[in-house]
Design an enzyme around this catalytic site. Structure first.
Site, mmCIF file in Angstrom:
data_model
loop_
_atom_site.group_PDB
_atom_site.id
_atom_site.type_symbol
_atom_site.label_atom_id
_atom_site.label_comp_id
_atom_site.label_asym_id
_atom_site.label_seq_id
_atom_site.Cartn_x
_atom_site.Cartn_y
_atom_site.Cartn_z
ATOM 1 N N HIS A 175 0.378 4.161 -2.757
ATOM 2 C CA HIS A 175 0.000 5.557 -2.193
ATOM 3 C C HIS A 175 1.400 6.695 -2.543
ATOM 4 C CE1 HIS A 175 -3.680 5.196 0.368
ATOM 5 N NE2 HIS A 175 -3.398 4.147 -0.589
ATOM 6 N N HIS A 220 -6.253 -5.672 -2.942
ATOM 7 C CA HIS A 220 -7.128 -6.030 -1.840
ATOM 8 C C HIS A 220 -7.484 -7.681 -1.153
ATOM 9 C CE1 HIS A 220 -8.687 -1.694 -1.645
ATOM 10 N NE2 HIS A 220 -7.635 -1.732 -1.426
ATOM 11 N N ARG A 252 1.058 -1.132 -0.083
ATOM 12 C CA ARG A 252 -0.025 0.164 -0.022
ATOM 13 C C ARG A 252 0.966 1.153 0.078
ATOM 14 N NH1 ARG A 252 -3.457 2.631 4.157
ATOM 15 N NH2 ARG A 252 -5.531 3.566 3.219
ATOM 16 N N ASN A 281 -4.692 8.754 3.899
ATOM 17 C CA ASN A 281 -3.335 8.192 4.851
ATOM 18 C C ASN A 281 -3.597 8.017 6.053
ATOM 19 O OD1 ASN A 281 -2.190 7.741 2.024
ATOM 20 N ND2 ASN A 281 -1.201 9.647 2.292
#
Length: 330
Positions: free
Chosen positions: A78, A205, A74, A106
């Site tokens: 990001h 995911h 992740r 975040n």
């Protein structure tokens, strides 16, 4: 006489043209020297043990906490979605800017910064000032996926680190758990990623956990959700309170990188609203069904999309810097 004048004028014009061409060539060379193509062998001579050091750090972290694999993946996502894969997500706030860590997508949910710090420290011992923080994230995400049972891919390296962060962009360009299919498609398209890339990358995911705050709205407002699944989630995530409750993104194997994420979507058991949106009577449906039937096709598409994502607006050559500490500029 006029013929002599014409000849002299031609010679002057030729000399001027030659100077211009030489100048253009020299400028092109200078510009080219600041742009370096990413390559899988970038650290072959300067830090040959780089990949092994990152892999060892990831393995140690995942053995201690299996959730960390998804957290490292992740972080790379990001990072790349905000001004490119430049390590900006790792920067702490300072006197000149507010970092991306406190942006809404975040805040309170990004993890793994300490793992990156430990890996960076090991790399600085082995080859000081060579391996960028942005490249650490790219390598760590690949090893995290692989060691949780997922695919492997060749990671291109040579990124440089940004000198600043962009909290505003993080609030705009990072997909939200409440995003619909239109917003998701737009978020990925802005980054040069295709619709199929979006569906494949959403498969990340299949590992990790989400807090109650990320899926509360879905379980109390959405209609495209399996009733028993909805009741179970409401039992652990009431309308008020228990915000820190964790639920696996994939109901059965949140610590194994497989294709059950897509199978869950087929029976309306996507945990986040944004998850179920990619199987909700739209053009993503055939891709979801294909990935749910074939682990191989999902792995191949995911790996291809990860390589493509790793190319988003990276810094190379003389751009940016190689940070000595990932949390601050040199």
């Amino acid at each position: 006489m006029s013929r002599v004048i014409n000849t002299m004028a031609f010679l002057k014009f030729s000399a001027l043209l030659w100077c211009i061409l030489v100048l253009i060539a020299s400028l092109s060379h200078v510009e080219g020297s600041t742009r370096v193509e990413l390559s899988t062998g970038y650290y072959y001579h300067t830090c040959p043990e780089a990949a092994q050091i990152v892999e060892d750090g990831v393995l140690l972290a995942v053995k201690s906490d299996t959730r960390m694999g998804a957290s490292l993946l992740r972080l790379h996502f990001h990072d790349c979605f905000v001004n490119g894969c430049d390590g900006s997500v790792l920067l702490d706030d300072n006197a000149t800017f507010t970092g991306e860590k406190t942006a809404f997508p975040n805040s309170g949910s990004l993890r793994g910064f300490e793992v990156v710090d430990l890996i960076k420290a090991k790399l600085e011992e082995a080859c000081p000032g060579i391996v960028s923080c942005a490249d650490i994230l790219a390598l760590a995400s690949q090893y995290a996926v692989y060691h949780l049972g997922g695919p492997s891919w060749e990671v291109k390296l040579g990124r440089r680190d940004s000198l600043t962060a962009n909290r505003t962009a993080a609030n705009v360009f990072l997909p939200s758990p409440a995003s619909n299919i239109t917003t998701l498609t737009s978020n990925f398209a802005v980054q040069g990623l295709s619709f199929k890339d979006m569906v494949a990358l959403s498969g990340a995911h299949t590992i990790g956990f989400a807090r109650c705050t990320a899926f509360r709205s879905r379980i109390y407002n959405d209609v495209d959700i399996n009733p028993p699944f909805k009741q179970y989630l409401q039992s652990i995530c009431p309308r008020v309170g228990n915000d820190s409750v964790l639920q696996g993104m994939d109901l059965k194997t949140p610590s194994h990188f497989d294709n059950l994420y897509y199978k869950n979507l087929l029976v309306k058991k996507g945990l986040l609203h944004s998850d179920q949106e990619i199987y909700n009577s739209n053009k993503a449906d055939p891709i979801v069904r294909k990935f749910s039937r074939s682990l191989t096709k999902f792995y191949k598409s995911f790996a291809k999309a990860m390589i493509k994502m790793g190319d988003i607006s990276h810094l190379t050559g003389t751009q940016g810097e190689v940070r000595l500490h990932c949390r601050k500029a040199n």
